[in-house]
Design an enzyme around this catalytic site. Structure first.
Site, PDB file in Angstrom:
ATOM      1  N   GLU A 101       0.404  -0.921  -0.128  1.00 18.66           N
ATOM      2  CA  GLU A 101      -0.331  -0.220   0.520  1.00 18.66           C
ATOM      3  C   GLU A 101       0.394   0.922  -0.028  1.00 18.66           C
ATOM      4  OE1 GLU A 101      -2.299  -1.719   3.268  1.00 18.66           O
ATOM      5  OE2 GLU A 101      -1.468  -0.250   4.789  1.00 18.66           O
ATOM      6  N   CYS A 357       0.587   2.400   8.565  1.00 18.01           N
ATOM      7  CA  CYS A 357       1.013   0.902   7.775  1.00 18.01           C
ATOM      8  C   CYS A 357       0.414  -0.786   7.566  1.00 18.01           C
ATOM      9  CB  CYS A 357       2.736   1.228   7.145  1.00 18.01           C
ATOM     10  SG  CYS A 357       4.105   0.598   8.566  1.00 18.01           S
TER      11      CYS A 357
HETATM   12  S1  SF4 Z   1       7.613   0.128  12.377  1.00 19.61           S
HETATM   13 FE1  SF4 Z   1       9.106  -1.489  11.782  1.00 19.61          FE
HETATM   14  S2  SF4 Z   1       8.231  -3.701  11.908  1.00 19.61           S
HETATM   15 FE2  SF4 Z   1       6.864  -1.468  10.712  1.00 19.61          FE
HETATM   16  S3  SF4 Z   1       7.549  -1.759   8.939  1.00 19.61           S
HETATM   17 FE3  SF4 Z   1       8.326   0.040   9.417  1.00 19.61          FE
HETATM   18  S4  SF4 Z   1      10.737  -1.316  10.146  1.00 19.61           S
HETATM   19 FE4  SF4 Z   1       9.546  -2.648   9.098  1.00 19.61          FE
END
Ligand code: SF4
Length: 366
Positions: A101, A357
């Site tokens: 996404e 995300c």
């Molecule tokens: S916050 Fe941490 S676990 Fe989530 S996508 Fe980013 S690096 Fe990966």
């Protein structure tokens, strides 16, 4: 820069995401003239065609050859969700039936023509992620695979079609850790910032890392400098380790040294990302430690509200994470500003469409 892997998914090669010199070499190898690469490159990134068969300037036989060798579309739009605040979230399907996404976030500042001053696209760099940050929905997807440079570039090209004005900024802050897919991310960046394509200026591209030190050092040594953001989220080694397992490997002290190296080499200010969790990283001591770190070089601190990830059924400390109360949030920002830190508040853009995300791709997996 090393060549990014081209055969991420078996089948026809993707034509998007290939830097011009590499495309020229590929065409020469199959007996075509070098300038054809330039024509194809311009068609893809300046004229933004979806189908190379429609490019009349290319001879028919060459177009047929292209169709045999390459596929033009790297990602296919599955869903767009529109938020009341103008944020758009895109779910893209990949050739191997996986999904990623991107999120288009308009700035709150509005120009005279009624459009947002900035339109930032948050791009994914991996399917899932294996860094396991305990506050993150993407982490529960684990790592599927790295995205190709074509899949990274195509998120931008496809999202652009849904924006009334040109996209102005890119942040590599979607699903995945960009430093763990370094070559593809920087090949895509090479195309975004190419003088010919004029898609995005380097100063308008930010790479956000959880703190992968070798990547920060490599990025500092690149010829084409883009901006660095670091997900800090804690001011002590102990709390950082609890929130982000990668912190055990790349310790806070060493991380700060690598960020200072980036600043010395590039003279670009650095952004620290700081999600505020109730009772965990929101004390006066945290304010003071964060201010001390922030003052070591030109920086800004983005303080971010925590999006609930309860739908991922977290366990242990992850299940106990709570957003700081609105009062505490405001108090923390004021105290940081009183300490002389440049503070920005990352709003909860697209909260009504789960724009944090990983959430849309995750709901599709389940
Ligand atoms: S916050 Fe941490 S676990 Fe989530 S996508 Fe980013 S690096 Fe990966």
């Amino acid at each position: 820069m090393a060549k990014a892997k081209r055969d991420v998914v078996p089948g026809k090669l993707e034509i998007k995401g290939i830097p011009l010199p590499e495309l020229e070499a590929m065409f020469i190898e199959v007996g075509e003239r070098k300038f054809r690469a330039q024509q194809v490159y311009d068609a893809l990134y300046i004229n933004r065609v979806d189908d190379l068969q429609s490019v009349q300037v290319l001879p028919l036989a060459f177009r047929e050859k292209l169709a045999e060798m390459f596929r033009t579309e790297s990602v296919t739009l599955n869903t767009v969700q529109d938020s009341e605040d103008g944020t758009k979230k895109f779910l893209f399907d990949l050739e191997d039936k996986r999904s990623v996404e991107s999120v288009l976030i308009p700035s709150e500042m509005i120009e005279e023509d009624g459009h947002a001053r900035r339109r930032t696209l948050c791009i994914s760099t991996q399917v899932g992620c294996n860094l396991g940050c305990i506050f993150c929905a993407t982490a529960t997807l684990k790592l599927g695979r790295n995205l190709s440079s074509g899949e990274i570039v195509d998120q931008f090209l496809q999202a652009q079609k849904h924006s009334p004005k040109p996209l102005t900024n890119i942040v590599f802050m979607g699903m995945g850790e960009p430093m763990n897919n370094y070559d593809a991310v920087f090949q895509a960046t090479q195309i975004f910032t190419d003088q010919r394509t004029k898609m995005i200026a380097p100063r308008r591209i930010t790479l956000s890392t959880a703190g992968v030190i070798p990547g920060i050092v490599r990025m500092a040594d690149e010829k084409q400098i883009i901006k660095l953001a670091v997900s800090l989220h804690a001011t002590t080694q102990e709390v950082r380790e609890q929130l982000m397992p990668i912190a055990k490997k790349y310790q806070l002290k060493d991380l700060i040294e690598s960020i200072e190296y980036y600043y010395r080499k590039t003279r670009k200010s650095v952004t620290y990302e700081y999600i505020l969790f109730n009772g965990l990283n929101d004390s006066l001591d945290d304010v003071r430690r964060l201010a001390k770190l922030a003052r070591r070089m030109p920086t800004k601190v983005n303080v971010i509200p925590f999006h609930d990830i309860g739908f991922t059924h977290p366990e242990g400390l992850a299940a106990e994470l709570q957003p700081a109360t609105p009062e505490k949030f405001q108090w923390f920002i004021k105290k940081l500003r009183d300490e002389g830190v440049k503070v920005f508040v990352r709003s909860s853009s697209g909260e009504d469409i789960d724009a944090a995300c990983g959430q849309l791709a995750l709901s599709r997996e389940n």
